[in-house]
Design a protein around this motif. Structure first.
Motif, short mmCIF file in Angstrom:
data_model
loop_
_atom_site.label_atom_id
_atom_site.label_comp_id
_atom_site.label_asym_id
_atom_site.label_seq_id
_atom_site.Cartn_x
_atom_site.Cartn_y
_atom_site.Cartn_z
N THR A 155 0.82 -1.22 0.00
CA THR A 155 0.00 0.00 0.00
C THR A 155 0.85 1.27 0.00
O THR A 155 0.32 2.37 0.12
N THR A 157 2.36 3.09 -2.11
CA THR A 157 2.18 4.16 -3.09
C THR A 157 0.88 4.93 -2.91
O THR A 157 0.64 5.91 -3.63
N THR A 158 0.04 4.51 -1.97
CA THR A 158 -1.25 5.18 -1.77
C THR A 158 -1.45 5.57 -0.30
O THR A 158 -2.27 4.99 0.40
N ARG A 312 -3.74 2.98 2.11
CA ARG A 312 -4.93 2.30 1.61
C ARG A 312 -4.57 1.53 0.34
O ARG A 312 -3.61 1.91 -0.36
N ASP A 314 -4.50 0.07 -3.48
CA ASP A 314 -4.88 0.44 -4.84
C ASP A 314 -5.52 -0.79 -5.47
O ASP A 314 -4.86 -1.78 -5.78
N SER A 316 -7.44 -0.58 -8.28
CA SER A 316 -7.87 -0.22 -9.63
C SER A 316 -7.56 -1.29 -10.66
O SER A 316 -8.36 -1.54 -11.56
N LYS A 370 -1.09 -5.53 1.59
CA LYS A 370 -2.28 -5.27 0.75
C LYS A 370 -3.51 -5.97 1.32
O LYS A 370 -4.62 -5.45 1.23
#
Length: 465
Positions: A155, A157-158, A312, A314, A316, A370
């Protein structure tokens, strides 16, 4: 080609991803690890200056160690504490090297689906291999078929924003040049100059915030740090568990982090502002930042802001596979009750494996950090247990997959992290929830005339710890 002959794609060459690959190799299953960064452990390297609160003995996976043994790798002293840089250079990179061509760097996963099936189509879905779309660093695109997919991308990168609502505060993006979402490396001269002699707001209540407060306190006591001061902003109140388990923590270095943060406040290097949910960032006439809470209250201007409010996932690139995620934590639905930070600390999380990590789309697993979604209670050894179980399940060895092979160390904190404010009063039956205290500036360890004292941690309740 039979689906069983395809590799298992592992997304992310961090601690959990590389350990997953090692367990798969031990099971005779070929992994393919796809890492977006240019080296293994790319995310860990970004916090290379931070020392782990787990020892080497707790951050080396057993299957990985067996894979490394023939290479001449020497295990570091298991009783010592690595930094992020140590972990990457002395363990993660050698492990990636041992895995060889099974690890591809500069490979960003942009999508996962079933071959020829979007998420709507039921027909013959389970018989189709997974298709993983990858963007390479040189601009090329790839399409890789897989028998299973383990998302260990983490997580990092977010990061979560400063806004108390979970959304960026008004003006937060515009103030990006004065905000960081990482613990700063104060040994770097340029970074050190940014914070020395300045007033810095630290937003957050976990181990990262403790670390930042301790670093800033050390800077304040140094010759070049005169005038350095921190303002610690908490969305909840101060209670007996605010600083973690202290000496009762079975991971002593984790307990010491909280004690260092408390010392920063007690020694006057930081003030704590409680019950403050950031709504906006404004600038004063000198360009300094003024933090405004949801009730319109304003703090004194600060020069810099360090936002450490968690991370949080990602999700997507997983939009075409069928996931069953908890609506709050964005973690696998069966796992979420076991890791809910309102109820659990790191040491009260139950061991879990493939069953709690499974989804309606069989063969897809979120593992490592994650898998915890927005919960902050993850430990590396938990991730190693996860991938051991998942690898066994993929191999069809359900006896091993269901076996528990992990005992977590206690935190010294009863119950959860208490993500909201400490209650003004606690009902005897633990019922009811919390009335938010008025935002106020406190000095822990101040003379008796101070208006706020440290409370004893309640034994339970919805948000009292």
């Amino acid at each position: 080609m039979s689906t069983q002959q395809l590799p298992v794609v592992v997304i992310g060459a961090g601690p959990a991803g590389l350990a997953a690959a090692a367990h798969l190799v031990a099971r005779g299953i070929e992994p393919l690890v796809l890492e977006a960064g240019d080296r293994a452990g790319a995310a860990v390297r970004e916090w290379s200056h931070v020392r782990l609160f787990s020892t080497w003995g707790e951050v080396v996976d057993p299957a990985a160690e067996k894979l490394l043994a023939p290479t001449g790798w020497t295990r570091p002293d298991p009783a010592t504490y690595p930094s992020g840089g140590d972990w990457a250079e002395r363990y993660l990179q050698p492990l990636a090297d041992a895995l060889g061509e099974r690890v591809r760097t500069g490979a960003t996963v942009t999508g996962v689906s079933r071959a020829g099936r979007d998420r709507i189509v039921d027909a013959d879905r389970g018989a189709q291999p997974f298709v993983v779309h990858v963007a390479r660093a040189d601009g090329r695109e790839e399409r890789i078929l897989a028998r299973a997919v383990l998302d260990a991308s983490g997580t990092w990168t977010t990061p979560s924003p400063a806004g108390g609502s979970g959304l960026p505060a008004l003006g937060e993006k515009a103030a990006a040049d004065q905000i960081t979402y990482r613990v700063p490396d104060l040994k770097d001269p340029a970074v050190r100059a940014r914070y020395a002699g300045r007033r810095t707001a630290v937003i957050g209540s976990g181990a990262s915030a403790f670390t930042a407060l301790a670093y800033l306190a050390d800077l304040a006591e140094s010759e070049d740090g005169t005038g350095t001061h921190a303002v610690w902003i908490l969305r909840r109140g101060i209670s007996g568990s605010t600083f973690g388990g202290g000496t009762a923590d079975q991971l002593p270095a984790r307990g010491a982090l909280g004690l260092a943060a408390k010392a920063a406040v007690d020694d006057g290097h930081a003030d704590a502002v409680t019950g403050f949910r950031t709504e906006a960032f404004e600038r004063d006439g000198d360009g300094r930042l003024v933090l405004v809470d949801e009730d319109g209250r304003r703090l004194e201007p600060v020069d810099e802001v360090i936002v450490l409010t968690g991370f949080r996932p990602d999700l997507s690139f997983l939009s075409e596979v069928r996931l069953n995620l908890d609506e709050r934590l964005q973690a696998p639905a069966e796992l979420a009750p076991l890791i809910d930070p309102n109820q659990h600390s790191c040491g009260t999380v139950y061991p879990h494996g493939h069953r709690e990590l499974s989804h309606p789309e069989q063969g897809v697993y979120l593992v490592g950090m994650k898998s915890y979604g927005r919960a902050p209670t993850f430990l590396a050894m938990t991730g190693y247990e996860q991938v051991r179980s998942v690898a066994a399940a993929i191999a069809g060895d359900l006896d091993a997959a269901d076996r528990v092979e992990l005992t977590l160390p206690e935190t010294g904190v009863c119950g959860g992290a208490g993500l909201f404010d400490a209650p003004d009063t606690q009902q005897a039956d633990g019922g009811g929830c919390c009335a938010a205290p008025e935002p106020q500036l406190v000095r822990l360890g101040a003379p008796a005339a101070a208006t706020v004292t440290v409370e004893e941690a309640p034994a339970g309740g919805c948000c009292g710890s």
